[in-house]
Every structure is written in structure tokens, then in C-alpha cells.
Design a protein around this motif. Structure first.
Motif, short mmCIF file in Angstrom:
data_model
loop_
_atom_site.label_atom_id
_atom_site.label_comp_id
_atom_site.label_asym_id
_atom_site.label_seq_id
_atom_site.Cartn_x
_atom_site.Cartn_y
_atom_site.Cartn_z
N HIS A 76 47.46 36.54 33.43
CA HIS A 76 48.11 35.88 34.28
C HIS A 76 48.96 34.93 33.53
N ASP A 109 43.32 46.38 36.83
CA ASP A 109 43.30 45.18 37.26
C ASP A 109 41.92 44.66 36.99
N HIS A 166 38.83 42.63 35.64
CA HIS A 166 38.81 41.23 35.36
C HIS A 166 37.35 41.01 34.80
N HIS A 211 46.77 47.53 32.94
CA HIS A 211 46.63 46.45 33.67
C HIS A 211 45.16 45.83 33.36
N GLU A 265 51.06 38.97 33.16
CA GLU A 265 51.33 39.14 34.49
C GLU A 265 51.72 37.89 34.98
N HIS A 275 42.79 42.08 32.51
CA HIS A 275 42.73 40.53 32.29
C HIS A 275 41.45 40.12 31.36
ZN LIG Z 1 46.11 41.68 37.53
#
Ligand SMILES: [Zn+2]
Ligand SMILES: [Zn+2]
Length: 279
Positions: free
Chosen positions: A40, A249, A251, A8, A65, A10
Motif C-alpha cells: 500500500h 491479496d 498479507h 497482488h 497498491e 503485501h
Molecule cells: Zn491489497
């Protein structure tokens, strides 16, 4: 031996800060066994990331996602192993994008009805070529003396529930899972705590209903999960026959406290999922 994965992440293709290739290089430097890029609502970074991964030892998993409709908290579905070129998926993502382009003008219209003298052109000029969003509207409101701070502009006008707010267009969970499946991927419920589910019995009801819509897996590992939550989700996944997934997650610099590869997601925990993807 590479024993950990991150499923996961980004990139700058959505709201991360690193280009897709750099996310992959970072995963290689951290000696991860596999990394998934899950931006996303877009598959735009996947080709670059896949190219970057080709000469490396880290295995690359193309992902996405998708934010789905849900009353309460946020319901995010991670699709893993999708074909970014799939026509059905591209059509769905194109529709979402078109709907989002309508969002800004609709919010401007609401502001004008509230008596604020503001135009889309002004907001666009302030954004200076970046993707126009609520932040830019807030800045225009500050300039016009309608709010002292960006925060106040969100509270009074632009935030969720405020008078000029228009929600993003979202797919239903079923549509999102169908899109992921059509593109050959597996659908995973991301970070369950963000559902604001109340107690565990309520979470189980939500997950069971998602399973009826085709859910394949549960994100058991995520930096926001407490050790207790990780244990509960692992147990829930086992009882409902769901695949185990997990990731950071990540970023980039936008969320510097989140590091790629953390929490450590054991390769052994996600082996079944990887096997289903043919990895
Ligand atoms: Zn995410
Ligand atoms: Zn999310």
C-alpha cells in the motif's frame, strides 16, 4: 511447468507480516510462474524482493497498491511493472506520506476539542516506536476511561464518521493512474466488490470512467470474488478491452485465511498483461 501467478501481495513494507524477500521465497516454494509485490502506497519493499527473486525461477513484478478517492466503497488501484526509482512516483508517494503524518495530530486536536485530555506525546509513547495509528489513540482512550474497549473507542470517537475522524489523504483515480503510468506500470482496478457498486450496470459505469482516466486492467481473480463475480469481471474485461489480472491479496499472518497463490490465477489468463510488461 509453472502455470499460475499471484499479482497482488503485501509485505511488512506496508501492512503484511512477512519481509519482502520471504514473500518471494514463498511464491517460489509454491512454484508460481510470477509474483507481484503490491504494498500500500509504498515502493520500499521492491528492491529487497527483486534481489531475492534474482536467483529463483519465479518471475518478480514490482508493483504498488494505491487507495484513491471514491465516494462509497474503497477504490484501490494496483500498479504492476513500476520502476520504484521513478522520480515522479516517489514525489507523489512522498506527498501522501507527508499528508498522513498530519492526520494523527489533526485527530488529537479534534479529540481535545471534544474535551478529551490527550496529547500526541502520550500516543507516541504508547506506540513505542511503531507507526502511530488510530489503534494507539484508542488504547489511550481506554486507559483514560473514555471507552471500555478499542471497539467502543472507534465507534464513539475514531471510526469513519465518528467525531474525531480525519480521513487519509488520497489521490484521485486519475492522479494515481498517471503516477503508475509515469513509472512505466500498468494500472489495474483491484477487488471490484469493495467499490460497493450496487448492480453490474453501475460497476460498468465506474469502470468505463476509470478507463477514460487511463485504467489498463481489471482484477478478475481475488479470494473475495464469488464464481459468478469472477465470470462477470472476465466478461467486462473482455468487452472493454481491459487486461485481466488477479491475485491473493496476501498479507501474511495478519490475515491467515488468505494464502499466497489462492485463488489460482492461470498464467494463460494474464499472458497479455505479462507480455505488455515485457515478461
Ligand atoms: Zn491489497
Ligand atoms: Zn486493496
Amino acid at each position: 511447468m509453472r502455470n499460475f501467478v499471484d499479482l497482488h501481495t503485501h509485505s511488512a513494507a506496508s501492512d503484511g507480516t512477512l519481509p519482502p524477500a520471504e514473500v518471494v521465497w514463498l511464491a517460489e516454494r509454491k512454484r508460481l510462474a510470477a509474483v507481484a509485490l503490491t504494498d500500500h502506497d509504498t515502493a520500499d519493499g521492491l528492491a529487497e524482493a527483486a534481489r531475492a527473486a534474482r536467483p529463483l525461477a519465479v518471475r518478480f513484478i514490482p508493483g504498488i497498491e494505491i487507495s484513491a478517492q471514491f465516494t462509497g466503497g474503497a477504490l484501490h488501484l494496483v500498479g504492476l511493472g513500476i520502476d520504484p526509482a521513478d522520480r515522479g512516483l516517489r514525489a507523489v508517494l512522498g506527498q501522501l506520506m507527508a499528508a498522513r503524518r498530519q492526520r494523527n495530530p489533526r485527530m488529537i486536536e479534534k479529540l481535545r476539542r471534544l474535551g478529551v485530555d490527550i496529547t500526541m506525546a502520550e500516543v507516541r509513547a504508547l506506540a513505542g516506536g511503531a507507526v502511530v495509528g488510530r489503534l494507539h489513540m484508542a488504547q489511550v482512550l481506554c486507559r483514560k476511561g473514555r471507552a471500555r474497549t478499542v471497539q467502543e473507542a472507534f465507534g464513539r470517537y475514531l471510526g469513519c464518521g465518528a467525531p474525531a475522524f480525519v480521513d487519509k489523504e488520497r489521490l484521485t483515480p486519475r492522479q494515481a493512474l498517471e503516477g503508475i503510468h509515469a513509472a512505466g506500470g500498468l494500472g489495474v482496478l483491484a477487488h471490484p466488490p469493495q467499490l460497493n457498486y450496487g448492480n453490474l450496470a453501475q460497476l460498468e459505469r465506474i469502470v468505463r470512467s476509470l478507463v477514460r482516466h487511463g485504467l489498463d486492467g481489471l482484477e478478475v481473480y481475488h479470494p473475495d470474488h464469488t464464481p459468478d463475480q469472477t465470470r462477470w469481471y472476465l466478461d467486462l474485461a473482455r468487452r472493454l478491452g481491459l487486461l485481466v489480472a488477479g491475485g491473493s491479496d496476501f498479507h501474511g499472518a495478519g490475515k491467515p485465511e488468505v494464502r499466497l497463490g489462492r485463488p489460482k490465477v492461470p498464467l494463460a489468463a494474464v499472458e497479455q498483461l505479462l507480455a505488455k510488461l515485457g515478461l
